[in-house]
Write a protein that holds these residues in place. Structure first.
Motif, PDB file in Angstrom:
ATOM      1  N   HIS A  40       0.810  -1.221   0.000  1.00  0.00           N
ATOM      2  CA  HIS A  40       0.000   0.000   0.000  1.00  0.00           C
ATOM      3  C   HIS A  40       0.843   1.270   0.000  1.00  0.00           C
ATOM      4  O   HIS A  40       0.413   2.307  -0.457  1.00  0.00           O
ATOM      5  N   ASP A  41       2.069   1.186   0.513  1.00  0.00           N
ATOM      6  CA  ASP A  41       2.909   2.384   0.549  1.00  0.00           C
ATOM      7  C   ASP A  41       3.699   2.572  -0.743  1.00  0.00           C
ATOM      8  O   ASP A  41       4.494   3.483  -0.861  1.00  0.00           O
ATOM      9  N   GLY A  42       3.489   1.705  -1.735  1.00  0.00           N
ATOM     10  CA  GLY A  42       4.144   1.847  -3.038  1.00  0.00           C
ATOM     11  C   GLY A  42       5.484   1.148  -3.142  1.00  0.00           C
ATOM     12  O   GLY A  42       6.107   1.172  -4.192  1.00  0.00           O
ATOM     13  N   ASN A  43       5.952   0.555  -2.059  1.00  0.00           N
ATOM     14  CA  ASN A  43       7.238  -0.138  -2.089  1.00  0.00           C
ATOM     15  C   ASN A  43       7.084  -1.532  -2.675  1.00  0.00           C
ATOM     16  O   ASN A  43       6.041  -2.161  -2.550  1.00  0.00           O
ATOM     17  N   LEU A  44       8.159  -2.002  -3.271  1.00  0.00           N
ATOM     18  CA  LEU A  44       8.185  -3.360  -3.794  1.00  0.00           C
ATOM     19  C   LEU A  44       8.198  -4.358  -2.639  1.00  0.00           C
ATOM     20  O   LEU A  44       8.687  -4.053  -1.558  1.00  0.00           O
ATOM     21  N   PRO A  45       7.682  -5.562  -2.860  1.00  0.00           N
ATOM     22  CA  PRO A  45       7.751  -6.593  -1.812  1.00  0.00           C
ATOM     23  C   PRO A  45       9.205  -6.947  -1.502  1.00  0.00           C
ATOM     24  O   PRO A  45      10.093  -6.786  -2.331  1.00  0.00           O
ATOM     25  N   ASP A  46       9.431  -7.444  -0.323  1.00  0.00           N
ATOM     26  CA  ASP A  46      10.763  -7.830   0.117  1.00  0.00           C
ATOM     27  C   ASP A  46      11.282  -8.959  -0.772  1.00  0.00           C
ATOM     28  O   ASP A  46      10.646 -10.002  -0.912  1.00  0.00           O
ATOM     29  N   MET A  47      12.443  -8.765  -1.370  1.00  0.00           N
ATOM     30  CA  MET A  47      13.013  -9.750  -2.300  1.00  0.00           C
ATOM     31  C   MET A  47      13.356 -11.062  -1.599  1.00  0.00           C
ATOM     32  O   MET A  47      13.278 -12.121  -2.224  1.00  0.00           O
ATOM     33  N   THR A  48      13.709 -11.029  -0.337  1.00  0.00           N
ATOM     34  CA  THR A  48      14.046 -12.280   0.348  1.00  0.00           C
ATOM     35  C   THR A  48      12.812 -13.179   0.455  1.00  0.00           C
ATOM     36  O   THR A  48      12.934 -14.395   0.339  1.00  0.00           O
ATOM     37  N   ILE A  49      11.641 -12.575   0.665  1.00  0.00           N
ATOM     38  CA  ILE A  49      10.407 -13.374   0.727  1.00  0.00           C
ATOM     39  C   ILE A  49      10.110 -13.968  -0.641  1.00  0.00           C
ATOM     40  O   ILE A  49       9.772 -15.154  -0.764  1.00  0.00           O
ATOM     41  N   LEU A  50      10.244 -13.149  -1.681  1.00  0.00           N
ATOM     42  CA  LEU A  50       9.976 -13.642  -3.040  1.00  0.00           C
ATOM     43  C   LEU A  50      10.943 -14.758  -3.423  1.00  0.00           C
ATOM     44  O   LEU A  50      10.549 -15.751  -4.042  1.00  0.00           O
ATOM     45  N   GLU A  51      12.205 -14.613  -3.053  1.00  0.00           N
ATOM     46  CA  GLU A  51      13.185 -15.653  -3.365  1.00  0.00           C
ATOM     47  C   GLU A  51      12.887 -16.935  -2.589  1.00  0.00           C
ATOM     48  O   GLU A  51      13.039 -18.037  -3.125  1.00  0.00           O
ATOM     49  N   ALA A  52      12.448 -16.803  -1.351  1.00  0.00           N
ATOM     50  CA  ALA A  52      12.107 -17.981  -0.552  1.00  0.00           C
ATOM     51  C   ALA A  52      10.914 -18.715  -1.154  1.00  0.00           C
ATOM     52  O   ALA A  52      10.901 -19.954  -1.210  1.00  0.00           O
ATOM     53  N   VAL A  53       9.944 -17.964  -1.615  1.00  0.00           N
ATOM     54  CA  VAL A  53       8.777 -18.587  -2.266  1.00  0.00           C
ATOM     55  C   VAL A  53       9.212 -19.286  -3.533  1.00  0.00           C
ATOM     56  O   VAL A  53       8.817 -20.437  -3.810  1.00  0.00           O
ATOM     57  N   ARG A  54      10.031 -18.611  -4.352  1.00  0.00           N
ATOM     58  CA  ARG A  54      10.531 -19.222  -5.583  1.00  0.00           C
ATOM     59  C   ARG A  54      11.297 -20.507  -5.298  1.00  0.00           C
ATOM     60  O   ARG A  54      11.069 -21.538  -5.950  1.00  0.00           O
ATOM     61  N   ASN A  55      12.165 -20.474  -4.337  1.00  0.00           N
ATOM     62  CA  ASN A  55      12.946 -21.658  -3.997  1.00  0.00           C
ATOM     63  C   ASN A  55      12.061 -22.776  -3.467  1.00  0.00           C
ATOM     64  O   ASN A  55      12.293 -23.947  -3.767  1.00  0.00           O
ATOM     65  N   GLY A  56      11.055 -22.423  -2.694  1.00  0.00           N
ATOM     66  CA  GLY A  56      10.134 -23.431  -2.191  1.00  0.00           C
ATOM     67  C   GLY A  56       9.351 -24.090  -3.309  1.00  0.00           C
ATOM     68  O   GLY A  56       9.131 -25.302  -3.315  1.00  0.00           O
ATOM     69  N   LEU A  57       8.923 -23.304  -4.282  1.00  0.00           N
ATOM     70  CA  LEU A  57       8.199 -23.849  -5.424  1.00  0.00           C
ATOM     71  C   LEU A  57       9.091 -24.750  -6.272  1.00  0.00           C
ATOM     72  O   LEU A  57       8.650 -25.762  -6.781  1.00  0.00           O
ATOM     73  N   ARG A  58      10.331 -24.360  -6.430  1.00  0.00           N
ATOM     74  CA  ARG A  58      11.255 -25.193  -7.195  1.00  0.00           C
ATOM     75  C   ARG A  58      11.503 -26.523  -6.495  1.00  0.00           C
ATOM     76  O   ARG A  58      11.758 -27.528  -7.140  1.00  0.00           O
ATOM     77  N   GLY A  59      11.424 -26.516  -5.174  1.00  0.00           N
ATOM     78  CA  GLY A  59      11.675 -27.726  -4.405  1.00  0.00           C
ATOM     79  C   GLY A  59      10.521 -28.730  -4.473  1.00  0.00           C
ATOM     80  O   GLY A  59      10.673 -29.862  -4.062  1.00  0.00           O
ATOM     81  N   LEU A  60       9.382 -28.303  -4.956  1.00  0.00           N
ATOM     82  CA  LEU A  60       8.231 -29.226  -5.027  1.00  0.00           C
ATOM     83  C   LEU A  60       8.369 -30.264  -6.102  1.00  0.00           C
ATOM     84  O   LEU A  60       8.860 -30.189  -7.094  1.00  0.00           O
TER      85      LEU A  60
END
Length: 135
Positions: A115-135
């Motif tokens: 809501h404040d216009g900032n991008l999401p935290d990249m560490t969270i996005l990378e963790a999600v990406r890595n988790g999806l790759r691990g499936l």
């Protein structure tokens, strides 16, 4: 040569309605801003023109009323509406366009930023990406 209706059960629970019948013969949506993830919301002021709501109900097709019912619960994606209607996305977009033009629903893109216009935290996005790759 066989006709396409030969294998259909005459006593089927659901009537056979061709999509072009539902859309009044239209094959493409008049809008290009509706994507699969566009969110559709019900506009609470049902009649701004002073028209009789009971008369409006008769003009709407059952599919239009289903879209209104599903979007009354909160914003819902075009893809979810198509699944709820059990219709192709292209047909659903035409029906949604009708409701937007009538002032019954509004469309907006999904929120992609905080809501404040900032991008999401990249560490969270990378963790999600890595988790999806691990499936």
């Amino acid at each position: 040569m066989r006709h396409w209706t030969e294998d259909l059960d005459d006593d089927a629970d659901e009537p056979l309605v061709r999509p072009y019948t539902i859309t009044g013969g239209r094959t493409t949506a008049g809008r290009d801003d509706l994507t699969l993830i566009t969110l559709i919301s019900l506009i609470t002021a049902q009649t701004t023109s002073g028209a009789d709501p009971a008369a409006e109900r008769h003009v709407l097709q059952p599919e239009h009323r289903t879209i209104l019912r599903l979007s009354a619960r909160g914003p819902v994606a075009v893809a979810e509406l198509a699944a709820g209607l059990d219709l192709p996305v292209s047909v659903t977009k035409i029906l949604i366009g009708d409701l937007i033009d009538a002032g019954r629903v509004r469309a907006r893109p999904p929120l992609t930023f905080a809501h404040d216009g900032n991008l999401p935290d990249m560490t969270i996005l990378e963790a999600v990406r890595n988790g999806l790759r691990g499936l």
